[in-house]
Design an enzyme around this catalytic site. Structure first.
Site, PDB file in Angstrom:
ATOM      1  CG  ASP A  63       2.121  -9.692   6.689  1.00 45.35           C
ATOM      2  OD1 ASP A  63       1.551  -9.493   7.775  1.00 45.35           O
ATOM      3  OD2 ASP A  63       1.901  -9.014   5.675  1.00 45.35           O
ATOM      4  CG  ASN A 131       2.395  -2.011  -3.361  1.00 47.35           C
ATOM      5  OD1 ASN A 131       1.567  -2.521  -2.598  1.00 47.35           O
ATOM      6  ND2 ASN A 131       3.645  -2.409  -3.430  1.00 47.35           N
ATOM      7  CG  HIS A 133       1.349  -5.017  -0.226  1.00 48.58           C
ATOM      8  ND1 HIS A 133       2.393  -4.337   0.319  1.00 48.58           N
ATOM      9  CD2 HIS A 133       0.291  -4.764   0.582  1.00 48.58           C
ATOM     10  CE1 HIS A 133       1.986  -3.708   1.400  1.00 48.58           C
ATOM     11  NE2 HIS A 133       0.718  -3.942   1.583  1.00 48.58           N
ATOM     12  CD  GLU A 138       5.451  -5.255  -1.362  1.00 52.37           C
ATOM     13  OE1 GLU A 138       4.422  -4.804  -1.930  1.00 52.37           O
ATOM     14  OE2 GLU A 138       5.911  -4.761  -0.316  1.00 52.37           O
TER      15      GLU A 138
HETATM   16  P1  PGA Z   1      -3.408  -0.531   5.701  1.00 54.09           P
HETATM   17  O1  PGA Z   1      -2.502  -1.639   5.027  1.00 54.09           O
HETATM   18  O2  PGA Z   1      -4.571  -1.218   6.317  1.00 54.09           O
HETATM   19  O3  PGA Z   1      -2.496   0.073   6.737  1.00 54.09           O
HETATM   20  O4  PGA Z   1      -3.795   0.415   4.616  1.00 54.09           O
HETATM   21  C1  PGA Z   1      -3.072  -2.557   4.165  1.00 54.09           C
HETATM   22  C2  PGA Z   1      -1.975  -3.323   3.507  1.00 54.09           C
HETATM   23  O5  PGA Z   1      -0.886  -2.764   3.287  1.00 54.09           O
HETATM   24  O6  PGA Z   1      -2.189  -4.488   3.193  1.00 54.09           O
END
Ligand code: PGA
Length: 231
Positions: A63, A131, A133, A138
């Site tokens: 992404d 959350n 995602h 999302e």
């Molecule tokens: P993080 O992000 O490794 O910074 O916790 C993971 C994500 O949001 O997929």
């Protein structure tokens, strides 16, 4: 799905890096899928420590924030250049949705086409957002989604704005591989570290949760989740 409980994020990062190296070396010509975010920084550092040498010619990002130039300090193109391409001496092509030729809907379609024709990926690295995602898919994303523009959830903006200066400059939109796109990789390695992800992980592994993004990959034949969270 295989769930591997690790003692610490550091131990987990090492295991994920080793597994990634083993899989990609077993199929040296196949492209790989890279992830970004805080969790992945340690995994890439471990790849350097174990002296991993990329043999593949193509790597695909999950992404990107919409509208950031590749050299912007917060773009994922730059993140991958800093944490993967340069430290590992990767000389192949890095494909980032939303960047270069992969802009606008025709570019997202081209990204899908490139992945489908050079793929499948031998291995895709993944994180899980607090959350739930997966990439920037999302909660509420279609389980059959493809690469497209997405709106970041308020929780994602809250979690990731710390990296932006000023925090309010975080883009509200992103480009993300879809859940069906991600599910096509031959192996999925998901790293979930930290108590703040407990609820997201519980929902991810629960068969009853049929609508969370993780449901798109839960029954993938080669899925390993590495976590330090005791469920
Ligand atoms: P993080 O992000 O490794 O910074 O916790 C993971 C994500 O949001 O997929």
């Amino acid at each position: 799905m295989k769930l591997i409980k690790v003692e610490s994020p550091q131990a987990g990062a090492r295991l994920v890096a080793q597994r990634f190296a083993e899989i990609s070396q077993a199929t040296p010509a196949s492209p790989v899928g890279l992830a970004t975010g805080g969790t992945m920084v340690e995994i890439y550092k471990n790849l350097v420590q174990i002296d991993f040498r990329p043999t593949f010619e193509h790597a695909y990002a999950l992404d990107e924030y919409l509208g950031l130039e590749p050299q912007h300090p917060n773009s994922y193109a730059r993140y991958l250049d800093e944490h993967f391409v340069r430290p590992l001496g990767f000389e192949g092509a890095l494909h980032v949705p939303g960047q270069g030729q992969y802009q606008n809907q025709s570019g997202y379609d081209l990204f899908e086409h490139s992945l489908a024709s050079l793929g499948p990926l031998s291995v895709q690295l993944l994180g899980l957002g607090p959350n739930g995602h997966l990439a920037f898919n999302e909660p509420g994303s279609s389980l059959t989604s493809r690469t497209r523009e997405v709106k970041l959830a308020p929780e994602t903006i809250a979690a990731n704005s710390q990296y932006f200066d000023p925090p309010e400059s975080i883009p509200p939109l992103a480009v993300s591989q879809g859940l069906a796109t991600i599910a096509k990789a031959q192996n999925l390695l998901v790293a979930v570290f930290g108590e703040h992800k407990r609820e997201a992980l519980q929902q991810a592994v629960s068969e009853q949760e049929t609508k969370v993004p993780f449901a798109a990959i839960r029954n993938h034949p080669n899925l390993i989740v590495f976590t330090d969270i005791e469920l």
